[in-house]
Design a protein around this motif. Sequence first.
Motif, PDB file in Angstrom:
ATOM      1  N   ARG A   1       0.852  -1.330   0.012  1.00 58.31           N
ATOM      2  CA  ARG A   1       0.117  -0.132   0.594  1.00 58.31           C
ATOM      3  C   ARG A   1       0.763   1.399  -0.207  1.00 58.31           C
ATOM      4  NH1 ARG A   1      -5.557   0.566   3.127  1.00 58.31           N
ATOM      5  NH2 ARG A   1      -6.225   1.002   0.853  1.00 58.31           N
ATOM      6  N   GLU A   2       1.727   1.525   0.275  1.00 63.67           N
ATOM      7  CA  GLU A   2       2.942   2.124   0.905  1.00 63.67           C
ATOM      8  C   GLU A   2       3.526   3.214  -0.828  1.00 63.67           C
ATOM      9  OE1 GLU A   2       5.512   1.074   4.058  1.00 63.67           O
ATOM     10  OE2 GLU A   2       4.550   2.016   5.424  1.00 63.67           O
ATOM     11  N   GLN A   3       3.556   1.163  -1.300  1.00 63.14           N
ATOM     12  CA  GLN A   3       4.203   1.968  -2.589  1.00 63.14           C
ATOM     13  C   GLN A   3       2.942   2.386  -3.897  1.00 63.14           C
ATOM     14  OE1 GLN A   3       5.164  -2.457  -3.932  1.00 63.14           O
ATOM     15  NE2 GLN A   3       6.897  -2.040  -3.038  1.00 63.14           N
ATOM     16  N   VAL A   4       1.718   2.015  -3.098  1.00 57.97           N
ATOM     17  CA  VAL A   4       0.920   3.012  -3.805  1.00 57.97           C
ATOM     18  C   VAL A   4       1.049   4.215  -3.995  1.00 57.97           C
ATOM     19  CG1 VAL A   4      -1.196   2.954  -4.833  1.00 57.97           C
ATOM     20  CG2 VAL A   4      -0.562   0.972  -4.987  1.00 57.97           C
ATOM     21  N   ALA A   5       1.044   4.733  -2.742  1.00 63.69           N
ATOM     22  CA  ALA A   5       0.473   5.927  -2.032  1.00 63.69           C
ATOM     23  C   ALA A   5       2.247   6.315  -2.689  1.00 63.69           C
ATOM     24  CB  ALA A   5       0.534   6.252  -0.486  1.00 63.69           C
ATOM     25  N   GLY A   6       3.059   6.268  -2.203  1.00 59.19           N
ATOM     26  CA  GLY A   6       4.554   6.574  -2.788  1.00 59.19           C
ATOM     27  C   GLY A   6       4.389   7.221  -4.545  1.00 59.19           C
ATOM     28  N   GLN A   7       3.485   7.109  -4.989  1.00 61.14           N
ATOM     29  CA  GLN A   7       3.778   6.390  -6.494  1.00 61.14           C
ATOM     30  C   GLN A   7       2.616   8.386  -6.504  1.00 61.14           C
ATOM     31  OE1 GLN A   7       3.186   3.077  -9.679  1.00 61.14           O
ATOM     32  NE2 GLN A   7       3.399   2.280  -7.435  1.00 61.14           N
ATOM     33  N   GLY A   8       2.041   8.775  -6.006  1.00 62.80           N
ATOM     34  CA  GLY A   8       1.151   9.452  -5.317  1.00 62.80           C
ATOM     35  C   GLY A   8      -0.434   9.081  -6.379  1.00 62.80           C
ATOM     36  N   PHE A   9      -1.286   8.308  -5.841  1.00 66.87           N
ATOM     37  CA  PHE A   9      -1.681   7.751  -6.296  1.00 66.87           C
ATOM     38  C   PHE A   9      -3.590   8.132  -5.306  1.00 66.87           C
ATOM     39  CE2 PHE A   9      -0.386   4.944  -9.334  1.00 66.87           C
ATOM     40  CZ  PHE A   9      -1.091   4.992 -10.209  1.00 66.87           C
ATOM     41  N   GLU A  10      -4.495   8.861  -5.401  1.00 66.04           N
ATOM     42  CA  GLU A  10      -5.651   8.995  -4.054  1.00 66.04           C
ATOM     43  C   GLU A  10      -6.871   8.267  -4.882  1.00 66.04           C
ATOM     44  OE1 GLU A  10      -6.111  13.356  -4.390  1.00 66.04           O
ATOM     45  OE2 GLU A  10      -4.408  13.598  -2.897  1.00 66.04           O
ATOM     46  N   PHE A  11      -7.698   7.677  -4.225  1.00 65.78           N
ATOM     47  CA  PHE A  11      -8.651   7.287  -4.968  1.00 65.78           C
ATOM     48  C   PHE A  11     -10.047   7.375  -4.125  1.00 65.78           C
ATOM     49  CE2 PHE A  11      -5.277   4.777  -4.011  1.00 65.78           C
ATOM     50  CZ  PHE A  11      -5.361   4.050  -5.207  1.00 65.78           C
ATOM     51  N   GLU A  12     -10.575   7.956  -5.451  1.00 61.43           N
ATOM     52  CA  GLU A  12     -12.179   8.518  -5.068  1.00 61.43           C
ATOM     53  C   GLU A  12     -13.401   7.394  -5.840  1.00 61.43           C
ATOM     54  OE1 GLU A  12     -14.910  12.457  -7.204  1.00 61.43           O
ATOM     55  OE2 GLU A  12     -13.430  11.592  -8.038  1.00 61.43           O
ATOM     56  N   TRP A  13     -14.427   7.121  -4.425  1.00 62.03           N
ATOM     57  CA  TRP A  13     -15.352   6.256  -4.454  1.00 62.03           C
ATOM     58  C   TRP A  13     -16.888   6.966  -5.428  1.00 62.03           C
ATOM     59  CZ3 TRP A  13     -15.943   0.916  -4.070  1.00 62.03           C
ATOM     60  CH2 TRP A  13     -14.967   0.975  -3.748  1.00 62.03           C
ATOM     61  N   LEU A  14     -17.342   7.164  -6.261  1.00 65.31           N
ATOM     62  CA  LEU A  14     -18.531   7.115  -6.418  1.00 65.31           C
ATOM     63  C   LEU A  14     -19.628   5.685  -6.928  1.00 65.31           C
ATOM     64  CD1 LEU A  14     -17.247   9.279  -9.253  1.00 65.31           C
ATOM     65  CD2 LEU A  14     -17.574  10.087  -7.088  1.00 65.31           C
ATOM     66  N   GLU A  15     -21.288   6.173  -6.599  1.00 66.39           N
ATOM     67  CA  GLU A  15     -22.176   5.550  -6.324  1.00 66.39           C
ATOM     68  C   GLU A  15     -22.573   5.852  -8.266  1.00 66.39           C
ATOM     69  OE1 GLU A  15     -25.362   5.675  -3.836  1.00 66.39           O
ATOM     70  OE2 GLU A  15     -23.786   5.647  -2.110  1.00 66.39           O
ATOM     71  N   GLY A  16     -23.331   4.709  -8.926  1.00 70.38           N
ATOM     72  CA  GLY A  16     -23.953   4.686 -10.052  1.00 70.38           C
ATOM     73  C   GLY A  16     -24.500   6.357 -10.691  1.00 70.38           C
ATOM     74  N   ARG A  17     -25.163   7.395  -9.915  1.00 70.12           N
ATOM     75  CA  ARG A  17     -25.911   8.059  -9.690  1.00 70.12           C
ATOM     76  C   ARG A  17     -25.151   8.819  -9.908  1.00 70.12           C
ATOM     77  NH1 ARG A  17     -27.879   6.938  -5.107  1.00 70.12           N
ATOM     78  NH2 ARG A  17     -30.256   6.031  -5.444  1.00 70.12           N
ATOM     79  N   GLU A  18     -23.857   8.834  -9.390  1.00 68.70           N
ATOM     80  CA  GLU A  18     -22.842   9.999  -9.704  1.00 68.70           C
ATOM     81  C   GLU A  18     -22.004  10.296 -10.309  1.00 68.70           C
ATOM     82  OE1 GLU A  18     -22.405  11.107  -4.456  1.00 68.70           O
ATOM     83  OE2 GLU A  18     -20.745   9.060  -5.085  1.00 68.70           O
ATOM     84  N   LEU A  19     -21.677   9.163 -11.141  1.00 72.20           N
ATOM     85  CA  LEU A  19     -21.122   9.336 -12.269  1.00 72.20           C
ATOM     86  C   LEU A  19     -21.355  10.003 -13.732  1.00 72.20           C
ATOM     87  CD1 LEU A  19     -20.194   6.847 -11.071  1.00 72.20           C
ATOM     88  CD2 LEU A  19     -18.218   6.533 -12.870  1.00 72.20           C
ATOM     89  N   SER A  20     -20.496  10.466 -13.851  1.00 71.99           N
ATOM     90  CA  SER A  20     -20.905  11.632 -15.524  1.00 71.99           C
ATOM     91  C   SER A  20     -21.177  10.223 -16.294  1.00 71.99           C
ATOM     92  CB  SER A  20     -20.836  12.847 -15.874  1.00 71.99           C
ATOM     93  OG  SER A  20     -19.335  12.143 -15.832  1.00 71.99           O
ATOM     94  N   GLN A  21     -21.590  11.021 -18.267  1.00 70.49           N
ATOM     95  CA  GLN A  21     -21.131  10.129 -19.383  1.00 70.49           C
ATOM     96  C   GLN A  21     -19.792  10.252 -19.552  1.00 70.49           C
ATOM     97  OE1 GLN A  21     -23.706   8.073 -21.022  1.00 70.49           O
ATOM     98  NE2 GLN A  21     -24.347   8.840 -18.852  1.00 70.49           N
ATOM     99  N   ALA A  22     -18.809  10.978 -19.710  1.00 71.91           N
ATOM    100  CA  ALA A  22     -17.908  11.120 -19.495  1.00 71.91           C
ATOM    101  C   ALA A  22     -16.818  10.054 -18.874  1.00 71.91           C
ATOM    102  CB  ALA A  22     -16.987  12.970 -19.354  1.00 71.91           C
ATOM    103  N   GLN A  23     -17.436   9.571 -17.037  1.00 68.83           N
ATOM    104  CA  GLN A  23     -16.711   9.155 -16.276  1.00 68.83           C
ATOM    105  C   GLN A  23     -17.067   7.679 -16.706  1.00 68.83           C
ATOM    106  OE1 GLN A  23     -18.213  11.218 -12.877  1.00 68.83           O
ATOM    107  NE2 GLN A  23     -16.162  11.231 -11.957  1.00 68.83           N
ATOM    108  N   TRP A  24     -18.377   7.468 -17.574  1.00 63.89           N
ATOM    109  CA  TRP A  24     -18.249   6.414 -17.808  1.00 63.89           C
ATOM    110  C   TRP A  24     -18.078   6.111 -19.058  1.00 63.89           C
ATOM    111  CZ3 TRP A  24     -20.106   2.119 -15.028  1.00 63.89           C
ATOM    112  CH2 TRP A  24     -21.156   3.004 -13.682  1.00 63.89           C
ATOM    113  N   ASP A  25     -17.879   6.943 -19.769  1.00 63.01           N
ATOM    114  CA  ASP A  25     -16.598   6.581 -20.366  1.00 63.01           C
ATOM    115  C   ASP A  25     -15.336   6.154 -20.596  1.00 63.01           C
ATOM    116  OD1 ASP A  25     -18.651   7.321 -22.683  1.00 63.01           O
ATOM    117  OD2 ASP A  25     -17.779   9.282 -22.985  1.00 63.01           O
ATOM    118  N   PHE A  26     -14.596   6.849 -19.477  1.00 64.66           N
ATOM    119  CA  PHE A  26     -13.439   6.423 -18.673  1.00 64.66           C
ATOM    120  C   PHE A  26     -13.348   4.984 -18.242  1.00 64.66           C
ATOM    121  CE2 PHE A  26     -10.556   6.398 -14.759  1.00 64.66           C
ATOM    122  CZ  PHE A  26      -9.171   6.022 -15.691  1.00 64.66           C
ATOM    123  N   VAL A  27     -14.568   4.864 -17.503  1.00 63.22           N
ATOM    124  CA  VAL A  27     -14.577   3.216 -16.859  1.00 63.22           C
ATOM    125  C   VAL A  27     -15.129   1.895 -18.043  1.00 63.22           C
ATOM    126  CG1 VAL A  27     -16.421   1.674 -15.505  1.00 63.22           C
ATOM    127  CG2 VAL A  27     -15.665   4.160 -14.346  1.00 63.22           C
TER     128      VAL A  27
END
Length: 374
Positions: free
Chosen positions: A195-221
């Motif tokens: 976990r520290e190796q991932v954090a050291g690469q500067g990653f952050e995480f965002e949790w979203l429910e289905g209704r919170e994603l835009s179509q652009a985000q669904w394109d990314f998914v």
Amino acid sequence: MPLQRLQKLSEIAPQTWDALVPETQPFLRHAFLSALEDSGSVGPHTGWQPEHLLHVEGDRLIAALPGYRKWHSYGEYVFDHAWADACERAGIDYYPKLLGAVPFSPVTGPRLLAATVDDGFELLKSLPGYLELEGLSSAHINFTDPFTDAALSEQPGWLQRVGCQYHWQNRGYRDFQDFLDVLSSRKRKQMRKEREQVAGQGFEFEWLEGRELSQAQWDFVYACYANTYAVRRQAPYLTREFFSLLAERMPESIRVVLAKQDSRPVAMAFSLVGGDSFYGRYWGCLAEFDRLHFETCFYQGMDYAIANGFQRFDAGAQGEHKLIRGFEPVITHSWHYLRHSGLKAAVKDFLEQERLGVLAYAEDAKSALPYRQG
């Protein structure tokens, strides 16, 4: 009893179908299965022709079997390719066959949808005759729950098969550190280092429910999901439209975590929730990063399950690497009815030997778990 056949789930009202589906099982809901059909993810052109079988009395739906007429064995996760190959060598037609399952989803759950075993008895009793009438070689019902197991065990001619998956159990952990505290010292340090190796690469995480994603985000998914197939030079099972339809029809069941580096999303994991269970389904990234897969697919899911009170984390099929991260071996079940007597005898012998091997493996696999002994 003649079975009624649905080739489109849209031919039945969602509330009628869902009345037989436990609220804890998102994969069998009308919204999920119809999204597969309406998006073109399943259909005759895919080798997955919907063929849902119903037992109806008057205008009342008594029992149902979500099913598909199959011309291949891909996307099932209970592998019978060797059976099909043996039939081809012997000049026996193995396809088409009938499959009772959730497409592309190796998730244990109800397959016979009925209020009681007795309600489902007539449907199962009629299946052999239906196979003969329709010219189908066999019926296969995958990833069954104890209710369906009990019903099928009373029917003659069905062969049970076992498999092994890996699920993580939330034993009332207050947080991830609480989980780490039950591990052996070496495994705890290894997991923390990952976990520290991932954090050291500067990653952050965002949790979203289905209704919170835009179509652009669904394109990314979808781009991430499709890329997991592209790197293997395969076409993805699901279409882009499936994700939009699912977000429209059952957004409350969807969870997506985005992995971001410098505020830019580069990977994602798509999951569903139901009852006390968290189901990790799809993962994908647009570039390779060290240990990011483990963090996004496993550790983030554990964090989320702990924080939100989910008791079980089913991260999908296969993957022995899950063992050292605390996912325990779990036996899965499927059932198979083969019309050809010679094929049935050969498969029966094979399954008896395979069962011994799977059970022995599952027991031996426990030695790889990271938990402290005693």
